[in-house]
Design a protein around this motif. Structure first.
Motif, mmCIF file in Angstrom:
data_model
loop_
_atom_site.group_PDB
_atom_site.id
_atom_site.type_symbol
_atom_site.label_atom_id
_atom_site.label_comp_id
_atom_site.label_asym_id
_atom_site.label_seq_id
_atom_site.Cartn_x
_atom_site.Cartn_y
_atom_site.Cartn_z
ATOM 1 N N TRP A 123 0.848 -1.205 0.000
ATOM 2 C CA TRP A 123 0.000 0.000 0.000
ATOM 3 C C TRP A 123 0.881 1.251 0.000
ATOM 4 C CZ3 TRP A 123 -4.684 1.114 -1.358
ATOM 5 C CH2 TRP A 123 -5.289 2.302 -0.934
ATOM 6 N N LEU A 129 0.985 4.286 -2.574
ATOM 7 C CA LEU A 129 0.725 5.640 -2.095
ATOM 8 C C LEU A 129 1.877 6.600 -2.393
ATOM 9 C CD1 LEU A 129 -0.703 5.638 1.564
ATOM 10 C CD2 LEU A 129 -1.757 6.573 -0.498
ATOM 11 N N GLY A 137 -8.891 6.418 0.767
ATOM 12 C CA GLY A 137 -8.270 6.651 2.059
ATOM 13 C C GLY A 137 -8.524 5.568 3.094
ATOM 14 N N GLY A 176 -8.846 22.677 7.482
ATOM 15 C CA GLY A 176 -7.788 23.654 7.249
ATOM 16 C C GLY A 176 -7.536 24.524 8.460
ATOM 17 N N GLN A 177 -8.492 24.570 9.389
ATOM 18 C CA GLN A 177 -8.244 25.295 10.638
ATOM 19 C C GLN A 177 -8.139 24.307 11.802
ATOM 20 O OE1 GLN A 177 -10.729 28.687 11.531
ATOM 21 N NE2 GLN A 177 -10.267 28.596 13.713
ATOM 22 N N LYS A 214 -3.633 12.188 18.135
ATOM 23 C CA LYS A 214 -4.276 13.444 18.540
ATOM 24 C C LYS A 214 -5.764 13.371 18.234
ATOM 25 C CE LYS A 214 -0.285 16.411 17.981
ATOM 26 N NZ LYS A 214 0.373 17.390 17.111
ATOM 27 N N GLY A 227 1.933 20.605 5.805
ATOM 28 C CA GLY A 227 0.526 20.591 6.189
ATOM 29 C C GLY A 227 0.065 21.898 6.795
ATOM 30 N N ALA A 228 0.679 22.274 7.876
ATOM 31 C CA ALA A 228 0.187 23.452 8.580
ATOM 32 C C ALA A 228 1.062 24.666 8.335
ATOM 33 C CB ALA A 228 0.114 23.167 10.067
ATOM 34 N N ARG A 256 0.910 28.837 16.219
ATOM 35 C CA ARG A 256 1.093 27.430 16.548
ATOM 36 C C ARG A 256 2.570 27.049 16.461
ATOM 37 N NH1 ARG A 256 -1.079 22.313 12.892
ATOM 38 N NH2 ARG A 256 -0.142 20.677 14.182
ATOM 39 N N ASP A 270 -5.182 19.744 9.698
ATOM 40 C CA ASP A 270 -3.954 20.231 9.046
ATOM 41 C C ASP A 270 -3.371 19.187 8.112
ATOM 42 O OD1 ASP A 270 -3.053 18.343 10.776
ATOM 43 O OD2 ASP A 270 -1.754 19.670 11.937
ATOM 44 N N GLY A 271 -4.205 18.274 7.651
ATOM 45 C CA GLY A 271 -3.687 17.251 6.750
ATOM 46 C C GLY A 271 -3.076 16.071 7.473
ATOM 47 N N SER A 272 -3.127 16.075 8.800
ATOM 48 C CA SER A 272 -2.554 14.952 9.538
ATOM 49 C C SER A 272 -3.607 14.285 10.438
ATOM 50 C CB SER A 272 -1.374 15.428 10.392
ATOM 51 O OG SER A 272 -1.828 16.187 11.490
ATOM 52 N N SER A 274 4.378 2.896 7.828
ATOM 53 C CA SER A 274 3.604 2.991 9.073
ATOM 54 C C SER A 274 2.627 4.159 9.050
ATOM 55 C CB SER A 274 4.548 3.170 10.257
ATOM 56 O OG SER A 274 5.105 4.469 10.233
ATOM 57 N N ARG A 303 -7.932 12.162 1.673
ATOM 58 C CA ARG A 303 -6.883 11.816 0.724
ATOM 59 C C ARG A 303 -6.657 10.313 0.821
ATOM 60 N NH1 ARG A 303 -2.897 16.183 3.155
ATOM 61 N NH2 ARG A 303 -2.172 14.275 4.156
ATOM 62 N N GLU A 304 -5.903 9.786 -0.109
ATOM 63 C CA GLU A 304 -5.689 8.338 -0.107
ATOM 64 C C GLU A 304 -4.894 7.885 1.120
ATOM 65 O OE1 GLU A 304 -7.125 5.745 -1.222
ATOM 66 O OE2 GLU A 304 -6.247 5.179 -3.161
ATOM 67 N N ASP A 305 -4.205 8.817 1.786
ATOM 68 C CA ASP A 305 -3.492 8.437 3.007
ATOM 69 C C ASP A 305 -4.389 8.495 4.242
ATOM 70 O OD1 ASP A 305 -3.774 11.135 3.446
ATOM 71 O OD2 ASP A 305 -1.645 11.562 3.699
ATOM 72 N N ASP A 332 4.477 15.946 8.655
ATOM 73 C CA ASP A 332 4.009 16.743 7.522
ATOM 74 C C ASP A 332 4.344 18.212 7.695
ATOM 75 O OD1 ASP A 332 2.835 17.793 5.352
ATOM 76 O OD2 ASP A 332 0.907 16.803 5.614
ATOM 77 N N GLN A 353 -5.638 32.584 8.943
ATOM 78 C CA GLN A 353 -5.145 31.218 9.112
ATOM 79 C C GLN A 353 -3.615 31.192 9.131
ATOM 80 O OE1 GLN A 353 -6.956 28.609 10.007
ATOM 81 N NE2 GLN A 353 -5.036 27.499 10.220
ATOM 82 N N THR A 401 -1.415 5.044 11.855
ATOM 83 C CA THR A 401 -2.754 5.599 11.715
ATOM 84 C C THR A 401 -3.725 4.895 12.657
ATOM 85 O OG1 THR A 401 -2.081 5.686 9.405
ATOM 86 C CG2 THR A 401 -4.285 6.467 9.913
ATOM 87 N N ARG A 430 -2.736 32.022 12.598
ATOM 88 C CA ARG A 430 -2.941 30.882 13.507
ATOM 89 C C ARG A 430 -1.775 29.902 13.388
ATOM 90 N NH1 ARG A 430 -8.173 30.700 10.839
ATOM 91 N NH2 ARG A 430 -9.521 32.044 12.063
#
Lengths: 91, 422, 1004
Positions: A39, A43, C895, C869-870, C910, B416-417, B139, C873-875, B408, C710-712, B413, B132, C904, B135
């Protein structure tokens, strides 16, 4: 500013397009049947070929079709294009 | 040590002494030896990271039977093509620690290697242009402070005071609302980093071999035994690959696949002018970053081209977008002229963090995927990579940056933020 | 104010049009047609600059783009231009120029003290010192930066503007000298679409000062005739003052055209510069050649000039560059300069020729005029500081690496013309991707094979004879046109025939031997702008910097604004010799764009200010402006942020707006949400694959919330989708994510699931959407819509009805992002204002209140609704957000597989939680990090942070959302939020839904 030969619209400036990266990455048909490593390969892992490769492009500011471009990643020379789903074309 | 002559110290006194002899008596900064049949460790890639790795292998681990193989000229890849920004204000702990380790090494590097790398801690501003953005800045600044990394949030007026020519008008298309500031961040002289590490590694016995391209990685029973090169086969107990822009190509030689895409990244400089910008300014929202060198050139980083490319050249419209961003941020620079542009090849990783560690092939180590941000990590990357190679296990600061994380899902990332991957 | 060095006759300047200008505060007169350099020379001004490092006096060396010395600051205030090259600046009435990089002035420059210490400042000296004490670098650097740079950047906003043209052509010709002109002529006669661009103020190149005649006409007459013919052919565009500065992939070239700088300020109209973005089918490079300097001791003294530049100033600008000249050459071309000087009445004291047995047609002509020829000799030193006073000449040894004895001859002179051969301008060829090859015969790099559809002709390919230039150009023009399908030229008259050939025999001389008793290479300048001398290159070679790139970087050779057009080649030849290798193996540094510097503003063009990024406005924008809204940038959109009443703070306004929504009724412009129309028999299946929940079960008339991953496995977008028909859906996305989601969906459809019959259309701008929110919203709706039954049961939550709102066909959906009873009214965008006003009117008795994004954020946070997005954060996965309820366990979707990965699936990821500040007056800072203890010492592992934080009017206290490791299992615990300045604030972990957890209000 590459000149991308859209198979539907003809040659257009690169700024009309979005590049989708490496083509031919196939989503596992049964995701649960593959290992985490397989996978991850789907990915994230990429051939990232130096030389002629196939890649996806989207004519975002045109016909909005996705298609495949064969391009040399060193010289940027374009060898040809394929419509999606044309004979032998893996996405 | 392999009989390298004692390194001639650089100082004002040696400069004076050599002036008397019209500078005809300086020794070579490094030897240019013929490759030996085998080494304990072969480092593939003579950029800053590879040379730093060799230096720390010798200094920290006493491993001096080392060769650094460079296909072209030392520092000719991304080391000599980047915009020289150094900072450690990354969002996630793992990244922040790695870059902070590096920043601490930067702070004593000139003295350590006796070569002035002109590390100039003139501060790095990351501008925020939306609520944003702010923010995200708060952070990141809060996270940095938890890691002991200097970081502060500035408001628009404070930013203006630091950079008077910045357009902080509220009427701007994307007005500047504030910024994060890392005062310890700055810039360094990129070539000097490669040269200084090369000289210091050479002095400890490391063979630096230029114009030597690796064409194959020989393995036996799942273990690396040497490399094929344009100058013949070279045996190796261990091989460390640090070849940004060619990582996937080298990985393929060892039957490995990496989560990388190599893209053109362009940069440009203006003509030299009297300094008007005294800090480093980065803006993700408008996609521009800039500093001014000690020679007076404005050094400007452009965006990444969207397509994969190994040609060290990108598209003109990327430059157009970048200069629009710069003029938007600094309207008074409109009449300044762009002198020169160039391109590098950046290996983009899905989480905008590097891969630094062991591989499924025993004795083979990879250090890659730094994307647009590798320069600042040069000493730290070399330090932990040397540790990883010497001990065959990662240093605590690079343990998280394994190839395994892509299986894993433990991604770090960084776009990402905070999205500050330069 | 006479022009003492102006010749009485000849030249292309207009003596009847004097032009007054100022240089270093002094007024001078030049003539229309002058460059700043020619006008200064005409006034006898030779010393115009100080060098960058040693501040040595410097004069004008060249006559064009190659000039390294004569760098000036133009103008003042907002229109000032730094680092202009005097040789390329056309003078105009009122021009103001001054020397740069000298203090207090050019004549007396304190920094020339640097010259005294020059022995301490060899290449790379800074790498070897300034290291002690460690903390002092910043102080050293402070002084280094004082000396940095040449000119001064403007400090005011640029009052001018710039524009761009896109152009396509069959044949683009770069350079309008003899080769370029015949190329353009041949292509144009063939019927091809032609663009020919030249950097100078008028086309012609070397023809503007050539001694030769063509087709029996003087060169300038032939030029006039040719330009007239080109002008008469349609589809031919001749661009002057236009530099082809970049040659990119796929025959894309960029040209900078300078439109107004040559005019007096009161005559300037329109854009200052224009960038042409040209896609050419065929490219012909005719960029000519640069004369190469000769490298001898003190070769930088004012009065040492390129021989060709002397010819240009003499013949084109009618300037006497000196009274008593010495010419130093290793080839025949400089004898043309000898003839030009003699014609102008200048004494030529000697011609020093490195060749043992000089020959050539120009030499023969000069010999007939009587010259003092010193063959097999070289100038080894120059006397004079601010102006050449004499040349010291010695006899060269057989291999040119040493002198024949120690005897020298001193020849008095005030001008030294040098010619070390010619360097083809291969820059554009190299930029196209080609690799220049070293031609031993020419001792020069010439273009190798073409890598794009491109040809090099004339000087830039090493053909220096005029006859060759004319012929090659015509042939290339014909061939290029033919390749684009235009071959009419074959029947046309042959190209211009002509005159005698050059004899290009040259004795390579890369570095003149040092004068007796001098250190090697000291003050033998290669790069005049950066003060790089031969000794610097020798030092680099000695220290192991063997790559030509290392030498460039170590010494700064070629890093100036001229990019080493003159001396780079000498530098690499000296390096090659030092390393004992040949020049071809040494290679060149990379020729990079730009050929010459280009204005930032021109490259930016019009994409500034409001045009920097498109501004997207909703159909209701004017109403918001009229009603005092403050706006927030969200993606490209301007969204009303809040509507302050006079005297109201943001906090007060937002509380008022929230209060209305919770207690009466409020309304918001929700038009910026992305909207995608989805049709086709497989539409439901498609949604099933891209969303985490089940879509086959959604009935026509119903709406459903969807989460897109997303695919992840990480959340990328969310929104509500309605089923309009069996095969017809209407999706909404986040405002910022609309384009990304649309592209994402198209990609999956076209590349992965082409078997699905589904069609997508973006309809974001077609519909205006108004959210009517609050317990009184039903009454308001009833007031404007008579054909929908608003009964709680007949029009339940998460369904929609088509009807008529304020006489406009509308779709009314009962959905809520606030947890209140709420309706979203969508009408065609053109009716938005009418419908909005009707709703305002209908709501007036209920106190309807418009609200902005800030109140929207508060209302949704009270309900624990995320903003992608607020709060993400994509994680973060749906499970992290406590949204397992929306994740189907019975089907695959994008996904899903990633959930099972080790990290995951970790239980201590979190998770989204609520926070309640212990201080009821403190709104926790968004972005604050969460720590377990009030005191902490770095480093502390980060475990979570505040994502959203507001004062809740409904609850009368602050609320916050956060993501926190294992947060859901820690509800009730006290944590501490960092405030960014070392302080922390205590807070309690709570459930993320603060208000109406049962959802009674929205179902009301």
């Amino acid at each position: 500013m590459l000149l991308i030969p859209c198979p539907w619209c003809g040659p257009r400036a690169e700024s009309e397009f979005a590049c989708g990266g490496e083509a031919g990455i196939v989503r596992p048909g049964a995701p649960d049947a593959v290992s985490d490593a397989e996978w991850a390969d789907y990915l994230f892992m990429r051939t990232n070929h130096r030389g002629l490769h196939r890649e996806q492009w989207w004519h975002a500011h045109g016909c909005r079709r996705w298609f495949i471009v064969r391009r040399d990643t060193v010289t940027c020379r374009i060898d040809g294009v394929e419509k999606m789903g044309s004979a032998g074309a893996a996405p | 040590m392999q009989g390298a002559p004692a390194m001639q110290r650089y100082s004002i006194f040696s400069l004076l002494r050599n002036a008397l002899s019209h500078h005809e008596r300086w020794q070579a900064a490094w030897r240019s030896p013929e490759p030996r049949p085998a080494y304990d460790v072969v480092i593939v890639g003579g950029g800053g990271h590879g040379l730093a790795t060799a230096y720390y292998l010798a200094r920290e681990h006493g491993i001096t039977n080392v060769a650094v193989l460079e296909q072209g000229w030392l520092g000719g890849g991304n080391t000599g093509r980047n915009t020289t920004i150094v900072r450690s204000n990354y969002l996630w702990d793992e990244a922040a620690h790695l870059y902070e380790l590096s920043l601490k090494l930067w702070e004593g590097l000139s003295q350590d290697i006796n070569y002035n790398v002109m590390f100039s801690q003139r501060g790095v501003l990351n501008l925020g242009h939306s609520l944003q953005d702010m923010r995200d800045i708060h952070r990141r600044v809060n996270a940095n402070r938890l890691q002991g990394i200097d970081a502060e949030v500035l408001n628009a007026a404070q930013v203006k005071a630091m950079v008077p020519i910045l357009n902080t008008s509220p009427g701007a298309r994307y007005p500047v609302l504030g910024a994060s500031l890392q005062r310890r961040g700055g810039v360094a002289r990129h070539d000097a980093v490669a040269w200084g590490f090369a000289r210091a590694a050479d002095a400890r016995g490391v063979d630096i071999i230029q114009n030597c391209a690796v064409t194959g990685i020989r393995r036996e029973n799942g273990r690396v035994v040497g490399v094929e090169t344009s100058r013949g086969y070279i045996g190796a107990g261990k091989v460390g690959v640090v070849a940004a822009g060619n990582s996937s190509v080298l990985a393929a030689m060892a039957g490995l696949r990496l989560p990388l895409e190599s893209h053109p990244l362009q940069a440009l400089v203006s003509e030299p002018m009297k300094p008007v910008i005294h800090t480093v300014i980065m803006s993700n929202a408008v996609h521009g970053y800039i500093s001014q060198s000690d020679k007076g050139d404005l050094v400007i980083g452009a965006g990444i081209d969207q397509y994969a490319g190994y040609g060290q050249r990108g598209s003109f419209h990327v430059i157009e977008g970048t200069l629009a961003a710069i003029v938007e941020l600094f309207p008074s620079l409109s009449r300044v002229r762009m002198n020169r542009q160039w391109g590098g090849i950046v290996d983009i990783c899905p989480d905008a963090c590097p891969i630094l560690g062991k591989t499924p092939v025993r004795g083979l180590y990879f250090n890659c995927g730094w994307g647009t941000g590798g320069f600042k990590a040069t000493p730290g990357s070399g330090f932990v990579f040397a540790h990883t190679i010497a001990r065959d296990e990662p240093h605590p600061q690079n343990a998280a940056f394994s190839l395994e994380r892509f299986t894993s899902g433990y991604l770090i990332d960084e776009h990402g933020a905070a999205g500050v991957a330069h | 104010m006479t022009q003492p060095a102006r010749l009485r006759h000849g030249g292309r300047i207009n003596r009847d049009r004097p032009v007054a200008f100022t240089f270093n505060g002094r007024q001078y007169l030049g003539c229309e047609g002058d460059t700043l350099a020619s006008a200064l020379l005409a006034n006898g001004v030779h010393m115009v600059a100080r060098s960058w490092k040693y501040h040595r006096p410097r004069g004008i060396v060249g006559a064009g783009a190659e000039e390294p010395n004569a760098i000036v600051q133009l103008g003042e205030g907002s229109r000032t231009v730094p680092n202009a090259r005097a040789t390329q600046v056309e003078i105009h009435e009122g021009l103001i120029a001054r020397s740069v990089n000298c203090w207090p002035g050019l004549e007396f420059d304190l920094l020339s003290l640097n010259g005294l210490f020059s022995r301490l400042l060899p290449a790379g000296f800074y790498y070897k010192t300034f290291m002690w004490p460690k903390s002092f670098w910043r102080h050293y650097e402070h002084f280094i930066r004082k000396a940095a740079g040449l000119g001064e950047a403007p400090t005011e906003r640029d009052p001018d503007y710039y524009e761009k043209f896109n152009a396509h052509c069959d044949v683009l010709v770069a350079g309008a000298g003899p080769a370029g002109l015949t190329a353009a002529l041949a292509a144009a006669r063939s019927g091809a679409r032609v663009i020919i661009a030249d950097e100078q103020s008028e086309p012609g190149g070397s023809l503007l000062h050539a001694r030769e005649s063509i087709d029996g006409l003087p060169a300038v007459s032939w030029l006039r005739r040719t330009l007239a013919e080109l002008a008469a052919i349609p589809d031919v565009r001749v661009l002057a003052r236009s530099t082809v500065f970049g040659y990119h992939d796929h025959n894309f070239l960029a040209i900078a055209e300078r439109l107004t700088d040559h005019l007096a300020e009161d005559r300037r109209r329109g854009p200052r510069e224009r960038i042409w973005r040209v896609r050419a089918k065929q490219v012909i490079l005719a960029t000519g050649a640069c004369e190469r300097p000769l490298v001898f001791t003190n070769n930088d003294r004012p009065g040492v000039m390129l021989a060709s530049a002397i010819s240009i100033y003499t013949r084109r600008y009618a300037v006497r560059t000196g009274n008593n000249a010495v010419i130093f050459t290793n080839n025949d071309s400089a004898y043309a300069t000898v003839l030009d000087l003699l014609d102008a009445g200048v004494r030529v004291a000697a011609v020093v020729d490195a060749r043992e047995q000089p020959r050539g047609p120009h030499l023969e002509a000069a010999r007939q005029r009587g010259i003092n020829l010193m063959a097999g000799s070289a100038i080894v030193d120059v006397r004079g500081r601010r102006r050449v006073q004499a040349a010291v000449v010695a006899s060269l040894g057989a291999d040119a690496n040493g002198l024949r004895g120690n005897d020298t001859t001193v020849v008095d002179c005030d001008l030294i013309g040098v010619s070390g051969g010619h360097s083809p301008v291969v820059h554009l060829y190299a930029q196209s991707g080609g690799r220049p090859l070293f031609d031993e015969g020419l001792a020069a790099f010439v273009p190798g094979p073409a890598v794009q559809t491109q040809r090099s002709v004339g000087g830039c390919r090493g053909s220096f004879a005029l006859a060759d230039c004319l012929r090659e150009g015509y042939e290339a023009g014909t061939a290029a046109a033919r390749e684009t399908g235009h071959d009419a030229a074959a029947t046309l008259p042959p190209g211009p025939g002509t005159l005698e050939r050059h004899d290009y025999t040259l004795r390579p001389l890369w570095r003149v031997p040092d004068p007796p008793g001098h250190a090697r290479g000291a003050r033998q300048f290669l790069d005049l702008q950066n003060d790089v001398s031969a000794s610097d290159v020798l030092l680099a070679a000695r220290e192991g910097y063997h790559s030509v790139e290392h030498v460039k970087r170590y010494t700064a050779l070629g890093f100036g604004t001229d990019q080493g057009k003159l001396g780079n080649i000498n530098g690499l030849a000296i390096l090659a010799q030092a390393l004992g290798q040949d020049i071809a193996a040494t290679g060149t540094t990379t020729f990079r764009p730009n050929y010459t510097p280009v204005t930032f503003g021109a490259i930016a063009g019009r994409d500034l200010g409001d045009l920097f990024e498109p501004i997207r406005l909703t159909a209701l924008h004017a109403w918001h402006v009229e009603h005092g809204a403050e706006f927030e940038n969200v993606g490209q959109w301007k969204r009303p942020w809040y509507y302050p009443k006079p005297g109201e703070s943001m906090h007060e306004a937002v509380r008022r707006e929230c209060h209305a929504a919770r207690n009466a009724v409020a309304m918001m412009d929700a038009s910026t949400l992305g909207k995608i129309d989805i049709q086709g028999p497989d539409a439901a299946e498609f949604l099933n694959r891209v969303y985490t929940n089940n879509w086959h079960t959604l009935k026509v008339g119903q709406c459903r919330y969807g989460l897109m991953l997303r695919e992840d496995g990480m959340v990328m977008d969310d929104g509500v989708t309605s089923r309009l028909g069996e095969n017809h859906f209407y999706m909404t996305t986040t405002t910022g994510g609309a384009a990304r989601v649309y592209a994402w969906l198209e990609r999956w459809l076209q590349t992965e699931w082409p078997e699905l019959k589904v069609y997508l259309t973006s309809v974001t701008d077609h519909w205006a959407t108004i959210a009517v929110v609050g317990p009184r919203s039903r009454e308001v709706m009833k007031g404007v819509c008579g054909d929908i039954d608003f009964g709680a049961a007949s029009f339940p939550f998460m369904s929609f009805r088509d009807g008529t709102v304020a006489e406009v066909a509308a779709r009314v959906a009962r959905i809520s992002f606030s947890g209140e009873l709420a309706y979203e009214v969508s009408v065609p965008a053109d009716y938005a204002r009418h419908v909005w006003k009707a709703l305002m009117a209908a709501g007036a008795p209920h106190g309807i209140t418009p609200y902005g994004t800030e109140a929207m954020h508060v209302l949704r946070a009270e309900k624990g609704y995320i903003i992608v997005g607020q709060d993400t954060d994509g994680s973060l996965t749906p499970q992290d957000l406590g949204m397992e309820w929306i994740v189907s366990k019975t089907k695959d979707f994008i996904g899903r597989r990633s959930f099972a990965r080790a990290d995951t699936a970790r239980p201590d990821r979190k998770q989204l939680v609520g926070l309640q500040s212990a201080d009821p007056a403190l709104v926790l800072p968004e972005g604050g990090q969460i720590v377990d203890r009030p005191q902490w010492t770095a480093p502390v592992q980060t475990t979570g942070h505040v994502t959203s934080s507001y004062f809740s009017d409904a609850l009368g206290r602050p609320i916050a959302l956060a993501v926190l490791q294992s947060g859901r299992s820690r509800i009730g615990q006290t944590i501490y939020v960092t405030l960014g300045d070392g302080r922390v604030a205590p807070a309690t972990i709570t459930h993320p839904v603060f208000l109406d957890r049962e959802g009674k209000r929205q179902h009301g």
